[in-house]
Design a protein around this motif. Structure first.
Motif, PDB file in Angstrom:
ATOM      1  N   ARG A 177      -0.974   3.332  -6.228  1.00 51.94           N
ATOM      2  CA  ARG A 177       0.069   3.144  -5.221  1.00 51.94           C
ATOM      3  C   ARG A 177       1.081   2.087  -5.653  1.00 51.94           C
ATOM      4  NH1 ARG A 177      -1.756   3.706   1.068  1.00 51.94           N
ATOM      5  NH2 ARG A 177      -1.974   5.972   1.045  1.00 51.94           N
ATOM      6  N   ARG A 233      -4.266  -3.602  -3.831  1.00 51.44           N
ATOM      7  CA  ARG A 233      -5.575  -3.268  -4.401  1.00 51.44           C
ATOM      8  C   ARG A 233      -5.625  -1.903  -5.069  1.00 51.44           C
ATOM      9  NH1 ARG A 233      -9.946  -4.932   0.187  1.00 51.44           N
ATOM     10  NH2 ARG A 233      -8.541  -3.711   1.510  1.00 51.44           N
ATOM     11  N   THR A 234      -4.678  -1.039  -4.738  1.00 51.81           N
ATOM     12  CA  THR A 234      -4.734   0.329  -5.270  1.00 51.81           C
ATOM     13  C   THR A 234      -3.716   0.491  -6.384  1.00 51.81           C
ATOM     14  OG1 THR A 234      -5.359   1.117  -3.055  1.00 51.81           O
ATOM     15  CG2 THR A 234      -4.658   2.765  -4.661  1.00 51.81           C
ATOM     16  N   GLN A 235      -4.209   0.592  -7.606  1.00 49.57           N
ATOM     17  CA  GLN A 235      -3.345   0.626  -8.785  1.00 49.57           C
ATOM     18  C   GLN A 235      -2.315   1.749  -8.713  1.00 49.57           C
ATOM     19  OE1 GLN A 235      -3.026  -1.211 -11.715  1.00 49.57           O
ATOM     20  NE2 GLN A 235      -1.406   0.212 -12.306  1.00 49.57           N
ATOM     21  N   GLY A 275       0.819  -1.203   0.000  1.00 51.74           N
ATOM     22  CA  GLY A 275       0.000   0.000   0.000  1.00 51.74           C
ATOM     23  C   GLY A 275       0.852   1.251   0.000  1.00 51.74           C
TER      24      GLY A 275
END
Length: 244
Positions: free
Chosen positions: A39, A35-37, A10
């Motif tokens: 980052r 899950r966070t593209q 993350g």
């Protein structure tokens, strides 16, 4: 070039990113999974800028198909790269909620992120590496892996379950050449989450009163480097100021 997979990446100043940096510095091609593209893409770009090799792989580790897709990539990472021999599961969520206020859906969500996702990652890692007869699978634990306390029953249930997954996998796959280890992070981490949410706590702990993400990452790397005649299944890490 060997390949490493880090699941649960993350913040740039978080443990997942520190693991990516350590493994890349050691010469691994790193699959940066989170899950966070935005980052994970930024972290992969930073590794490449520093001379490492990395690629971002958007992954929700609670979704079986996405984990399978990640490990299909880990099995065939590209020309000049070997299949993954190092996997770190670092996904997790933590928030205080009094048990009378924990909704069933919240309890399940904490379990899915903290335990089910670890099982999925561990299973796919073993499916990849057991036929090769080598590899390391590392799971990030917490104080709650060992003991519960008020307001954290949901978190402790998930982390204790993950610990049992790690122990069971170590006994099943150790004789097949896979080193499975569980790392108990027994204290506050000097990462983005704690430093932004509780700056007063960080200040009160003083120098080296919180765990350094880079120091934790070094311990993970040393676990991977252990000789198989003396493997560690579980270690606990804490600041020297902790009274246990």
């Amino acid at each position: 070039m060997p390949t490493a997979v880090v699941v649960g990446v993350g913040a740039e100043q978080g443990l997942g990113a520190a693991l990516c940096r350590r493994f890349a510095r050691a010469g691994h091609h790193v699959l940066v999974a989170g899950r966070t593209q935005a980052r994970i893409a930024g972290i992969a770009a930073g590794l490449a800028a520093a001379g490492g090799s990395a690629e971002a792989v958007p992954t929700d580790a609670t979704v079986e198909a996405e984990v399978a897709r990640l490990f299909a990539r880990a099995a065939a990472p590209g020309p000049g790269r070997e299949p993954a021999d190092l996997v770190a599961f670092n996904a997790g969520n933590n928030r205080r909620i009094d048990i009378l206020d924990v909704a069933a859906a919240e309890f399940e969500d904490f379990w899915r992120v903290g335990c089910l996702a670890g099982f999925l990652v561990g299973r796919e890692a073993a499916r990849l590496m057991a036929p090769l007869g080598r590899g390391t699978i590392l799971f990030t634990g917490a104080s709650a892996s060992l003991r519960g306390k008020p307001g954290y029953a949901h978190f402790a249930a998930a982390k204790a379950g993950l610990r049992m997954v790690a122990q069971s996998m170590a006994r099943e796959f150790g004789p097949q050449g896979l080193h499975v280890a569980h790392v108990v992070i027994d204290g506050g981490i000097a990462g983005e989450r704690l430093l932004t949410r509780a700056p007063a706590l960080a200040e009160a702990r003083g120098e080296d009163g919180l765990l350094s993400v880079e120091a934790i990452a070094e311990s993970y790397w040393q676990l991977h480097r252990q000789h198989r005649s003396a493997w560690t299944q579980e270690i606990d890490l804490r600041p020297f100021r902790e009274p246990f």
